[in-house]
Design an enzyme around this catalytic site. Sequence first.
Site, PDB file in Angstrom:
ATOM      1  N   TYR A  64      -1.896  -0.921  10.638  1.00 50.49           N
ATOM      2  CA  TYR A  64      -1.804  -0.925   9.367  1.00 50.49           C
ATOM      3  C   TYR A  64      -0.625  -0.313   8.509  1.00 50.49           C
ATOM      4  O   TYR A  64      -0.034  -1.169   7.965  1.00 50.49           O
ATOM      5  CB  TYR A  64      -3.273  -0.457   8.679  1.00 50.49           C
ATOM      6  CG  TYR A  64      -3.376  -0.740   7.274  1.00 50.49           C
ATOM      7  CD1 TYR A  64      -3.699  -1.962   6.931  1.00 50.49           C
ATOM      8  CD2 TYR A  64      -3.175   0.212   6.501  1.00 50.49           C
ATOM      9  CE1 TYR A  64      -3.761  -2.356   5.565  1.00 50.49           C
ATOM     10  CE2 TYR A  64      -3.103  -0.232   5.050  1.00 50.49           C
ATOM     11  CZ  TYR A  64      -3.617  -1.332   4.703  1.00 50.49           C
ATOM     12  OH  TYR A  64      -3.623  -1.544   3.228  1.00 50.49           O
ATOM     13  N   SER A 110       0.872  -1.114  -0.049  1.00 51.08           N
ATOM     14  CA  SER A 110       0.018  -0.109  -0.046  1.00 51.08           C
ATOM     15  C   SER A 110       0.857   1.177   0.219  1.00 51.08           C
ATOM     16  O   SER A 110       2.063   0.984   0.449  1.00 51.08           O
ATOM     17  CB  SER A 110      -0.935  -0.035   1.047  1.00 51.08           C
ATOM     18  OG  SER A 110      -1.514   1.186   1.562  1.00 51.08           O
TER      19      SER A 110
END
Length: 183
Positions: free
Chosen positions: A149, A136
């Site tokens: 995350y 990501s």
Amino acid sequence: MNLKGATVLITGGTSGIGLSIAKALAGAGSRVAITGRDQKRLDEAARDFGAVAVQADVSSPADVQRTYREVFKAFGHLDVLINNAGVGVFKPLVDMDPADFERVFATNVTGAMLMAREAARHFVERKRGNIVNIASTAGVRGAANGTAYYGSKFALRGMTECWRAELRPHNVRVILINPSEVI
């Protein structure tokens, strides 16, 4: 790489990026296996485009071993692993629960390592293969509420660089893809 006839295993293949990749690869002529934790969603997704469905949690070593047994039984070998399974928890540091933090790292980091380890063993023996890690943009910059995350995606980025250095001499490519937010 010619995708027609390629054998591909995609973790987290029941929704989002994983499902889209699986459909695209199946449409290009690849033989596709997908994993997911929810059997109903897994069966629906696999039926939609003819994938081999393996119910598994990538953070479970036993599930990972069973996944590879089922994939090798179906395909005989593997050409590409796409490490896509992921979960996220977004909380301020002062509110971060250790169990939530560990759950994110168990899937996003340990799960990716377990899946890649088994693929690498196969690929090194075959002297070719591809590991694609879906990380990501969260893995290249920090943000408020991103301890779990974002931290896990930074870790995946680092592992990718290590695996690339280790596996390149064996003709195994290790690729990192950093998509932005997905709706």
